[in-house]
Each structure stands twice: as structure tokens, then as C-alpha cells.
Motif scaffolding. Structure first.
Motif, PDB file in Angstrom:
ATOM      1  N   ALA A  17     -17.218  13.416 -10.589  1.00 30.26           N
ATOM      2  CA  ALA A  17     -17.286  12.916 -11.963  1.00 30.26           C
ATOM      3  C   ALA A  17     -17.628  11.435 -11.939  1.00 30.26           C
ATOM      4  CB  ALA A  17     -15.951  13.134 -12.675  1.00 30.26           C
ATOM      5  N   VAL A  18     -18.223  10.975 -13.041  1.00 25.08           N
ATOM      6  CA  VAL A  18     -18.569   9.569 -13.195  1.00 25.08           C
ATOM      7  C   VAL A  18     -18.063   9.070 -14.545  1.00 25.08           C
ATOM      8  CG1 VAL A  18     -20.611   9.652 -11.708  1.00 25.08           C
ATOM      9  CG2 VAL A  18     -20.849  10.090 -14.155  1.00 25.08           C
ATOM     10  N   VAL A  19     -17.921   7.769 -14.646  1.00 28.20           N
ATOM     11  CA  VAL A  19     -17.504   7.132 -15.892  1.00 28.20           C
ATOM     12  C   VAL A  19     -18.720   7.032 -16.812  1.00 28.20           C
ATOM     13  CG1 VAL A  19     -16.622   5.000 -16.916  1.00 28.20           C
ATOM     14  CG2 VAL A  19     -15.684   5.816 -14.751  1.00 28.20           C
ATOM     15  N   VAL A  20     -18.564   7.516 -18.054  1.00 26.96           N
ATOM     16  CA  VAL A  20     -19.655   7.441 -19.030  1.00 26.96           C
ATOM     17  C   VAL A  20     -19.257   6.668 -20.288  1.00 26.96           C
ATOM     18  CG1 VAL A  20     -20.874   9.503 -18.241  1.00 26.96           C
ATOM     19  CG2 VAL A  20     -19.083   9.698 -19.992  1.00 26.96           C
ATOM     20  N   GLY A  21     -18.025   6.209 -20.352  1.00 26.13           N
ATOM     21  CA  GLY A  21     -17.583   5.415 -21.491  1.00 26.13           C
ATOM     22  C   GLY A  21     -16.436   4.515 -21.091  1.00 26.13           C
ATOM     23  N   GLU A  30     -20.219  -2.587 -15.689  1.00 22.16           N
ATOM     24  CA  GLU A  30     -20.349  -2.258 -14.266  1.00 22.16           C
ATOM     25  C   GLU A  30     -19.579  -0.990 -13.891  1.00 22.16           C
ATOM     26  OE1 GLU A  30     -16.811  -5.070 -14.561  1.00 22.16           O
ATOM     27  OE2 GLU A  30     -18.787  -4.916 -15.496  1.00 22.16           O
ATOM     28  N   TRP A  31     -18.680  -0.548 -14.756  1.00 24.15           N
ATOM     29  CA  TRP A  31     -17.925   0.686 -14.512  1.00 24.15           C
ATOM     30  C   TRP A  31     -18.703   1.916 -14.969  1.00 24.15           C
ATOM     31  CZ3 TRP A  31     -13.300   0.818 -11.928  1.00 24.15           C
ATOM     32  CH2 TRP A  31     -12.705  -0.407 -11.678  1.00 24.15           C
ATOM     33  N   LEU A  32     -19.702   1.716 -15.818  1.00 22.48           N
ATOM     34  CA  LEU A  32     -20.494   2.850 -16.320  1.00 22.48           C
ATOM     35  C   LEU A  32     -21.325   3.450 -15.193  1.00 22.48           C
ATOM     36  CD1 LEU A  32     -21.662   1.397 -19.741  1.00 22.48           C
ATOM     37  CD2 LEU A  32     -19.905   3.145 -19.349  1.00 22.48           C
ATOM     38  N   ILE A  82     -24.858   1.461 -24.087  1.00 24.93           N
ATOM     39  CA  ILE A  82     -24.953   1.259 -25.536  1.00 24.93           C
ATOM     40  C   ILE A  82     -23.539   1.119 -26.107  1.00 24.93           C
ATOM     41  CG2 ILE A  82     -27.150   2.506 -25.767  1.00 24.93           C
ATOM     42  CD1 ILE A  82     -25.500   4.885 -26.882  1.00 24.93           C
ATOM     43  N   SER A  83     -23.435   0.508 -27.271  1.00 25.33           N
ATOM     44  CA  SER A  83     -22.143   0.334 -27.936  1.00 25.33           C
ATOM     45  C   SER A  83     -22.004   1.294 -29.095  1.00 25.33           C
ATOM     46  CB  SER A  83     -22.007  -1.088 -28.478  1.00 25.33           C
ATOM     47  OG  SER A  83     -21.879  -2.006 -27.442  1.00 25.33           O
ATOM     48  N   ARG A  84     -20.798   1.810 -29.227  1.00 28.31           N
ATOM     49  CA  ARG A  84     -20.406   2.610 -30.391  1.00 28.31           C
ATOM     50  C   ARG A  84     -18.993   2.183 -30.747  1.00 28.31           C
ATOM     51  NH1 ARG A  84     -22.686   8.246 -28.358  1.00 28.31           N
ATOM     52  NH2 ARG A  84     -24.869   7.872 -28.820  1.00 28.31           N
ATOM     53  N   GLY A  85     -18.896   1.287 -31.689  1.00 24.91           N
ATOM     54  CA  GLY A  85     -17.589   0.749 -32.051  1.00 24.91           C
ATOM     55  C   GLY A  85     -17.007  -0.044 -30.893  1.00 24.91           C
ATOM     56  N   ALA A  86     -15.775   0.283 -30.525  1.00 26.21           N
ATOM     57  CA  ALA A  86     -15.075  -0.448 -29.470  1.00 26.21           C
ATOM     58  C   ALA A  86     -15.297   0.169 -28.089  1.00 26.21           C
ATOM     59  CB  ALA A  86     -13.591  -0.491 -29.777  1.00 26.21           C
ATOM     60  N   ARG A  88     -18.195   1.237 -24.992  1.00 23.44           N
ATOM     61  CA  ARG A  88     -19.532   1.162 -24.399  1.00 23.44           C
ATOM     62  C   ARG A  88     -19.757   2.489 -23.686  1.00 23.44           C
ATOM     63  NH1 ARG A  88     -23.348  -2.364 -25.197  1.00 23.44           N
ATOM     64  NH2 ARG A  88     -23.799  -2.766 -23.024  1.00 23.44           N
ATOM     65  N   PHE A  89     -20.923   3.083 -23.897  1.00 26.15           N
ATOM     66  CA  PHE A  89     -21.253   4.370 -23.297  1.00 26.15           C
ATOM     67  C   PHE A  89     -22.481   4.272 -22.411  1.00 26.15           C
ATOM     68  CE2 PHE A  89     -18.834   5.882 -26.965  1.00 26.15           C
ATOM     69  CZ  PHE A  89     -18.068   6.871 -26.386  1.00 26.15           C
ATOM     70  N   LEU A  90     -22.550   5.147 -21.436  1.00 34.12           N
ATOM     71  CA  LEU A  90     -23.748   5.323 -20.636  1.00 34.12           C
ATOM     72  C   LEU A  90     -24.577   6.381 -21.349  1.00 34.12           C
ATOM     73  CD1 LEU A  90     -25.356   4.711 -18.056  1.00 34.12           C
ATOM     74  CD2 LEU A  90     -24.139   6.608 -16.976  1.00 34.12           C
ATOM     75  N   ASP A  91     -25.661   5.947 -21.976  1.00 35.89           N
ATOM     76  CA  ASP A  91     -26.583   6.867 -22.645  1.00 35.89           C
ATOM     77  C   ASP A  91     -27.512   7.412 -21.558  1.00 35.89           C
ATOM     78  OD1 ASP A  91     -28.044   8.250 -24.538  1.00 35.89           O
ATOM     79  OD2 ASP A  91     -29.167   6.494 -25.203  1.00 35.89           O
ATOM     80  N   ILE A  92     -27.341   8.671 -21.204  1.00 33.73           N
ATOM     81  CA  ILE A  92     -28.118   9.270 -20.119  1.00 33.73           C
ATOM     82  C   ILE A  92     -29.518   9.575 -20.630  1.00 33.73           C
ATOM     83  CG2 ILE A  92     -28.280  11.210 -18.513  1.00 33.73           C
ATOM     84  CD1 ILE A  92     -25.154  11.325 -18.702  1.00 33.73           C
ATOM     85  N   LYS A  93     -30.495   8.865 -20.065  1.00 35.09           N
ATOM     86  CA  LYS A  93     -31.896   9.001 -20.495  1.00 35.09           C
ATOM     87  C   LYS A  93     -32.624  10.078 -19.704  1.00 35.09           C
ATOM     88  CE  LYS A  93     -31.883   5.438 -23.298  1.00 35.09           C
ATOM     89  NZ  LYS A  93     -32.065   5.572 -24.725  1.00 35.09           N
ATOM     90  N   GLU A  94     -32.342  10.151 -18.406  1.00 39.25           N
ATOM     91  CA  GLU A  94     -32.992  11.145 -17.551  1.00 39.25           C
ATOM     92  C   GLU A  94     -31.975  11.690 -16.555  1.00 39.25           C
ATOM     93  OE1 GLU A  94     -36.762  10.269 -15.739  1.00 39.25           O
ATOM     94  OE2 GLU A  94     -37.253   8.846 -17.331  1.00 39.25           O
TER      95      GLU A  94
END
Length: 103
Positions: A17-21, A30-32, A82-86, A88-94
Motif C-alpha cells: 500500500a502507498v499513501v495517497v492522502g 513528500e509522504w504522497l 492536489i488540495s481538497r480542503g485540509a 493533500r491527495f496524490l491524483d493518479i494520472k497514469e
């Protein structure tokens, strides 16, 4: 069973598993995309011992890429913070899907 033991069992079982938020102000970008492993737990404890290694208090969110119950594994090839409120998310593009051996 504590959170560190739970993570240990998941790792031993073969889950990846990986951190996505991450909660802004607590963990940085750097944690994303960072893989959950034993060094992850140690680094979290060094940063702030109050952070739950499983993210049970909303400190971070994860995404499972692989595990013994999956026929294929996912590989993140490109992502953007990217940010969504409080949070930060990793927006997976590919991403790619890799075949694994028979279950």
C-alpha cells in the motif's frame, strides 16, 4: 494488537500500500506515494509519536496496490499532488496493471 503489529501482519501477508492522502499541516507532499513499510512506521514515530501508524485518526489515507488476494497488481506511473480542503491527495494520472502468477 497495536497499529504497528497490524502493519507488520499486512506486510508479512504480502500486501503493498502507498499513501495517497495527507492531512495538511501534519504531513507534507513528500509522504504522497510513499510505500507503507517498516521504515514508514519508524519515520512517522520520529516525526510525531502521536501519529497513528495506520492513519486511524485521519492523518493520512492509503491505497492498496497489491496483495495475495489480487490477480494483478497496480503500478502508479505518474501522479500529482492536489488540495481538497485540509487534505493533500496524490491524483493518479497514469498507472499500469501487471499480471502476477497464479493464485
Amino acid at each position: 494488537m497495536n497499529s504497528e503489529e497490524v502493519i507488520g501482519e499486512l506486510l508479512e501477508a504480502g500486501f503493498e500500500a502507498v499513501v495517497v492522502g495527507v492531512r495538511s499541516g501534519l504531513l507534507g507532499d513528500e509522504w504522497l506515494g510513499r510505500r507503507i513499510d517498516r521504515s514508514f512506521v519508524a519515520d512517522l514515530k520520529a516525526l510525531d509519536p502521536a501519529i497513528d501508524p495506520c492513519g486511524e485518526n485521519g492523518e493520512f489515507h492509503t491505497f492498496v496496490l497489491d496483495g495475495p488476494i489480487f490477480k494483478r497488481r497496480l503500478v502508479i506511473e505518474e501522479g500529482e499532488a492536489i488540495s481538497r480542503g485540509a487534505v493533500r491527495f496524490l491524483d493518479i494520472k497514469e498507472f499500469a496493471v501487471e499480471e502476477k502468477g497464479a493464485l
